[in-house]
Design a protein around this motif. Structure first.
Motif, PDB file in Angstrom:
ATOM      1  N   GLY A 104      32.412  53.806  42.362  1.00 40.25           N
ATOM      2  CA  GLY A 104      31.588  52.608  42.437  1.00 40.25           C
ATOM      3  C   GLY A 104      31.861  51.649  41.294  1.00 40.25           C
ATOM      4  N   PHE A 107      35.276  50.025  41.775  1.00 34.73           N
ATOM      5  CA  PHE A 107      35.227  48.987  42.807  1.00 34.73           C
ATOM      6  C   PHE A 107      34.631  47.697  42.245  1.00 34.73           C
ATOM      7  CE2 PHE A 107      33.199  46.738  46.292  1.00 34.73           C
ATOM      8  CZ  PHE A 107      34.168  46.756  47.281  1.00 34.73           C
ATOM      9  N   VAL A 108      33.530  47.803  41.514  1.00 32.76           N
ATOM     10  CA  VAL A 108      32.884  46.621  40.943  1.00 32.76           C
ATOM     11  C   VAL A 108      33.803  45.943  39.927  1.00 32.76           C
ATOM     12  CG1 VAL A 108      30.950  45.826  39.527  1.00 32.76           C
ATOM     13  CG2 VAL A 108      30.554  47.478  41.365  1.00 32.76           C
ATOM     14  N   SER A 156      39.819  52.862  44.657  1.00 31.98           N
ATOM     15  CA  SER A 156      38.639  52.016  44.481  1.00 31.98           C
ATOM     16  C   SER A 156      38.991  50.711  43.785  1.00 31.98           C
ATOM     17  CB  SER A 156      37.560  52.766  43.691  1.00 31.98           C
ATOM     18  OG  SER A 156      37.056  53.840  44.444  1.00 31.98           O
ATOM     19  N   GLY A 160      38.497  47.092  45.620  1.00 35.88           N
ATOM     20  CA  GLY A 160      37.717  46.044  44.984  1.00 35.88           C
ATOM     21  C   GLY A 160      38.515  44.775  44.752  1.00 35.88           C
ATOM     22  N   LEU A 168      30.750  47.673  48.822  1.00 31.58           N
ATOM     23  CA  LEU A 168      30.493  48.741  47.853  1.00 31.58           C
ATOM     24  C   LEU A 168      29.930  49.971  48.554  1.00 31.58           C
ATOM     25  CD1 LEU A 168      30.255  49.825  44.964  1.00 31.58           C
ATOM     26  CD2 LEU A 168      28.041  48.643  44.801  1.00 31.58           C
ATOM     27  N   ASN A 171      32.663  51.906  50.204  1.00 34.15           N
ATOM     28  CA  ASN A 171      33.464  52.598  49.199  1.00 34.15           C
ATOM     29  C   ASN A 171      32.764  53.870  48.712  1.00 34.15           C
ATOM     30  OD1 ASN A 171      35.737  52.655  47.199  1.00 34.15           O
ATOM     31  ND2 ASN A 171      34.049  52.432  45.764  1.00 34.15           N
TER      32      ASN A 171
END
Length: 228
Positions: A104, A107-108, A156, A160, A168, A171
Motif C-alpha cells: 500500500g 503504491f501511494v 506496487s 502506482g 489502492l 492493489n
C-alpha cells in the motif's frame, strides 16, 4: 463504430527476467541461512524471543513492510526465527500483513512521487506498460496473478506509477490474496522434515524454471492489421 481491440500480450526477454531471477536466488540463500541459524541455536533464540515477544513481533512486521518498500532488502532470514517463536500460523499472518502494508505504501509513493522513484530506481521504467498485463474485464484476477509472478517489491511501485486505472483497494486486495500462499508456504517450510524441504524446494524450482521457459518462448505479439 469498431470495437477497440484488446491490448497485445506482453513479452519479457531474458535480460528483463534476470534481475528477478538473481534476486530470487539471493533470497533463497538468505532464507536457508536463517533456517540454519534457527536450527542450530533454537533454545537460546526461543528463550530470548519469548522474553521480548512484543518487540519481536513489531520488528518482524515493520521489516516485512520495509522489505517491500526497499527492493534491495528482505526479511525472510528472520522468518525461521519467527516460526520458532510464534509458530507458522501467526508468522504467516504477520508476514502477509507487512507485505500488504508495504504494498500500500509503495503504491501511494508510486502514485505521488514518480519522479523521485525513477531517479532512485530507474529500472522500474521497464514496467511502464504494466497495464498491458491487466485484463480489462478481469482486473482483480489479473492483479492476483501478477502478484504471484512479479517481485512483490516492484509491482506496487509499477502499478502506482504507470497504471492509472488500478486503485489502492485493488492493489491491497491482490496483495493479500496473491501473497497468502507464499506467506503460508514460507512459514510452513521451517516445520518440515529435511526430505520434505528438499521436495518442496525441488518442486518450486521446477515450476519456476518451466514458467520462465514458457515466458521466454511466448511468440511475439502479432501486429494489428492496417486499415481497421
Amino acid at each position: 463504430m469498431d470495437n477497440p481491440s484488446p491490448p497485445p500480450p506482453f513479452k519479457l526477454s531474458g535480460s528483463e527476467l534476470w534481475p528477478s531471477v538473481r534476486a530470487g536466488l539471493g533470497v533463497l540463500l538468505l532464507f536457508a541461512a536463517g533456517l540454519w541459524v534457527a536450527r542450530q541455536y533454537a533454545e537460546p533464540l526461543g528463550a530470548t524471543l519469548a522474553e521480548h515477544s512484543a518487540m519481536g513481533i513489531a520488528v518482524f512486521l515493520v521489516s516485512s513492510a520495509v522489505a517491500v518498500l526497499l527492493p534491495m532488502l528482505t526479511n525472510l532470514p528472520l522468518l525461521p526465527l519467527a516460526v520458532l517463536a510464534w509458530g507458522p500460523g501467526w508468522s504467516a499472518l504477520i508476514l502477509l500483513t507487512g507485505w500488504v502494508l508495504g504494498a500500500g505504501l509503495s503504491f501511494v509513493l508510486g502514485r505521488h512521487a514518480q519522479g523521485a522513484i525513477l531517479r532512485r530506481f530507474p529500472s522500474v521504467q521497464r514496467h511502464a506498460e504494466i497495464d498491458r498485463l491487466i485484463h480489462p474485464r478481469h482486473r482483480l484476477l489479473s492483479l492476483i496473478m501478477l502478484r504471484m509472478t512479479f517481485p512483490v517489491d516492484v509491482l506496487s511501485y509499477a502499478l502506482g506509477m504507470f497504471s492509472r486505472r488500478t486503485t489502492l483497494l485493488e492493489n491491497l486486495a491482490s496483495t493479500a490474496v496473491g501473497g497468502a500462499p507464499f506467506a503460508i508456504l514460507f512459514a510452513l517450510f521451517p516445520t518440515l522434515s529435511g526430505n520434505a524441504q528438499w521436495a518442496v524446494f525441488g518442486g518450486s524450482l521446477l515450476a519456476f524454471v518451466l514458467y520462465t521457459a514458457w515466458v521466454l518462448r511466448r511468440p511475439e505479439p502479432a501486429s494489428p492489421p492496417e486499415g481497421n
